[in-house]
Motif scaffolding. Structure first.
Motif, PDB file in Angstrom:
ATOM      1  N   THR A   1       0.789  -1.832   0.251  1.00 32.23           N
ATOM      2  CA  THR A   1       0.131   0.126  -0.397  1.00 32.23           C
ATOM      3  C   THR A   1       0.772   1.294   0.050  1.00 32.23           C
ATOM      4  OG1 THR A   1      -1.666  -0.782   1.375  1.00 32.23           O
ATOM      5  CG2 THR A   1      -2.008   1.136   0.783  1.00 32.23           C
ATOM      6  N   GLN A   2       1.843   1.157   0.863  1.00 34.94           N
ATOM      7  CA  GLN A   2       2.839   2.821   0.734  1.00 34.94           C
ATOM      8  C   GLN A   2       3.156   3.000  -0.615  1.00 34.94           C
ATOM      9  OE1 GLN A   2       2.575   4.804   3.017  1.00 34.94           O
ATOM     10  NE2 GLN A   2       5.110   5.809   2.493  1.00 34.94           N
ATOM     11  N   LYS A   3       3.945   1.676  -1.269  1.00 36.68           N
ATOM     12  CA  LYS A   3       4.707   1.891  -2.650  1.00 36.68           C
ATOM     13  C   LYS A   3       3.846   1.904  -3.232  1.00 36.68           C
ATOM     14  CE  LYS A   3       8.268  -1.302  -1.901  1.00 36.68           C
ATOM     15  NZ  LYS A   3       9.027  -3.254  -2.423  1.00 36.68           N
ATOM     16  N   SER A   4       2.360   1.632  -3.495  1.00 33.16           N
ATOM     17  CA  SER A   4       1.613   2.059  -4.484  1.00 33.16           C
ATOM     18  C   SER A   4       1.071   3.875  -4.437  1.00 33.16           C
ATOM     19  CB  SER A   4       0.120   1.474  -4.122  1.00 33.16           C
ATOM     20  OG  SER A   4      -0.089   0.379  -4.208  1.00 33.16           O
ATOM     21  N   PHE A   5       1.496   4.539  -2.691  1.00 33.74           N
ATOM     22  CA  PHE A   5       1.007   5.328  -2.211  1.00 33.74           C
ATOM     23  C   PHE A   5       1.783   6.195  -3.095  1.00 33.74           C
ATOM     24  CE2 PHE A   5       1.478   9.184   0.562  1.00 33.74           C
ATOM     25  CZ  PHE A   5      -0.025  10.107   0.315  1.00 33.74           C
ATOM     26  N   GLU A   6       3.245   6.347  -2.823  1.00 38.64           N
ATOM     27  CA  GLU A   6       3.979   7.124  -3.087  1.00 38.64           C
ATOM     28  C   GLU A   6       4.167   6.787  -4.938  1.00 38.64           C
ATOM     29  OE1 GLU A   6       7.505   5.215  -1.821  1.00 38.64           O
ATOM     30  OE2 GLU A   6       7.556   5.554   0.321  1.00 38.64           O
ATOM     31  N   ALA A   7       4.420   5.370  -5.534  1.00 37.98           N
ATOM     32  CA  ALA A   7       4.250   5.614  -6.902  1.00 37.98           C
ATOM     33  C   ALA A   7       3.087   6.919  -7.384  1.00 37.98           C
ATOM     34  CB  ALA A   7       3.795   4.806  -6.837  1.00 37.98           C
ATOM     35  N   ALA A   8       2.141   6.812  -6.950  1.00 32.49           N
ATOM     36  CA  ALA A   8       0.797   7.533  -6.582  1.00 32.49           C
ATOM     37  C   ALA A   8       1.421   9.278  -6.440  1.00 32.49           C
ATOM     38  CB  ALA A   8      -0.336   7.306  -6.435  1.00 32.49           C
ATOM     39  N   GLN A   9       2.001   9.347  -6.133  1.00 29.13           N
ATOM     40  CA  GLN A   9       2.728  10.283  -5.446  1.00 29.13           C
ATOM     41  C   GLN A   9       3.352  11.371  -6.478  1.00 29.13           C
ATOM     42  OE1 GLN A   9       4.135  10.217  -1.754  1.00 29.13           O
ATOM     43  NE2 GLN A   9       1.504  12.322  -0.775  1.00 29.13           N
TER      44      GLN A   9
END
Length: 405
Positions: A149-157
């Motif tokens: 989830t954190q990696k997906s959030f960072e990728a979106a950012q």
């Protein structure tokens, strides 16, 4: 409290801790301890559970130790009230560590239950091993899910930041193409009128068209306004082209060196468009300094101020020398250029120079870092020297990354 201890407010872990705590307290109430040592043992177990959201790894280990050595102090520990806490500790260690630790914990439990401390005749060891293995697997699953989830959030950012930077770059290019060319041309025209020739370069001055003293003063003011507007436009472009994110570190000084080089290149292009013969040098003597963010911003902003002052106060079309020396523990900036004729009589005091209040502010800032900024005028030539000591880079956000225009 939420800011100081963010782990305390992790919703899933906090909920699991409350469930295990209620389960443990229910077991104690169902069959309470009959001796003081049993009460102390239960209190230690409950304390470790309550503190576990704050100190996940250490309290999880503490729970396993308390449960393991409980039989040495009180017979009450053998009743099994520590089982929920042990399962919780195994799951949290699996969540907060790695697969190697998980495999080690499972191996230890299998060896313990089969060889060291076998369960009673009414307990199925295979079921016990399966239960502990399931808890370890759930802990790892929670960790993997959180990291994904954190990696997906960072990728979106990162995607959103890239889109924002591309949009700002397009806006900066549009402003540059639409405004700066016309302002530079207007500055050329104003400077020709200031010199008394409105016919253009390479054309002999016509006495009938010669600019009067009053007109020359008007054109000089117009030129000042144009150059000021040009400087402000480029500052806006700089802000649009500046990445608000930061570099994580600059141990080799490369980020600082690139930042100053970009500012020098951009400033040179602007002055050449205004007709100046600019020569800028960036030289490294003994190694590039690894500056903190504050020092890097100060040096970069001082360079911008120097370029703006050259455009406003240097003699039009004159030769300008600008040097940036990078040393392992300092940054040295030297500027030399002829001044306009109406300013050639000013002395070195900043408050007598138009725009000098900017240099006075930078001088105070440099002095707060034990640096210096000195200026002088001699035979119509302006000289500036700035010495900026470099502090050791810290763990705070690093140097601002700048994209060239």
């Amino acid at each position: 409290m939420r800011t100081q201890h963010p782990n305390l407010w992790h919703p899933i872990r906090f909920a699991i801790m409350l469930i295990v705590l209620a389960w443990t307290i229910y077991g104690v109430c169902y069959e309470p301890p009959t001796d003081t040592s049993g009460v102390i043992w239960v209190a230690m177990l409950v304390t470790a559970l309550v503190l576990s959201p704050l100190f996940l790894k250490s309290t999880s280990v503490a729970i396993l130790v308390i449960a393991s050595i409980g039989d040495l102090f009180t017979p009450y520990a053998h009743l099994g009230n520590s089982l929920p806490a042990q399962l919780y500790a195994y799951g949290m260690l699996a969540y907060s560590t790695n697969a190697i630790i998980v495999a080690t914990l499972l191996t230890y439990y299998v060896v313990n239950i089969l060889l060291i401390d076998p369960p009673g005749p009414n307990t199925n060891p295979v079921a016990m091993v399966g239960m502990y293995a399931m808890v370890l697997l759930l802990g790892r699953t929670l960790s993997w899910s959180e990291k994904t989830t954190q990696k997906s959030f960072e990728a979106a950012q990162n995607k959103n930041r890239l889109q924002e930077l591309e949009s700002r770059a397009r806006i900066a290019d549009a402003i540059h193409d639409a405004v700066t060319g016309d302002l530079s041309a207007a500055a050329f025209v104003a400077q020709r009128h200031i010199g008394g020739n409105s016919s253009g370069p390479g054309v002999a001055a016509d006495p009938a068209n010669a600019t009067t003293t009053a007109d020359a003063e008007d054109w000089r003011q117009i030129n000042e306004y144009i150059l000021s507007a040009l400087t402000n436009v480029h500052r806006v472009i700089d802000e649009l082209n500046m990445d608000p994110t930061t570099l994580p570190g600059d141990a080799d000084g490369e980020a600082l060196s690139n930042l100053l080089r970009a500012t020098l290149d951009d400033g040179d292009r602007r002055l050449r468009k205004l007709g100046f013969n600019i020569t800028s040098i960036r030289h490294c003597a003994g190694g590039k300094p690894s500056a903190s963010q504050a020092i890097a911003e100060l040096a970069n902003n001082l360079l911008r101020e120097i370029y703006a002052n050259i455009a406003r106060h240097a003699a039009p079309g004159s030769k300008v020398d600008l040097s940036v020396m990078l040393r392992p523990n300092a940054i040295e900036i030297t500027q030399i250029n002829p001044m306009k004729e109406d300013m050639a009589g000013a002395d070195e005091r900043d408050d007598e120079l138009p725009g000098g209040h900017g240099l006075a502010s930078f001088k105070k800032q440099l002095e707060s870092y034990q640096g210096t900024l000195t200026t002088s005028t001699q035979d119509g030539s302006w000289t500036l020297f700035a010495y900026i000591p470099v502090t050791v880079i810290d763990d705070s956000p690093g140097l601002l990354e700048q994209v060239q225009v």
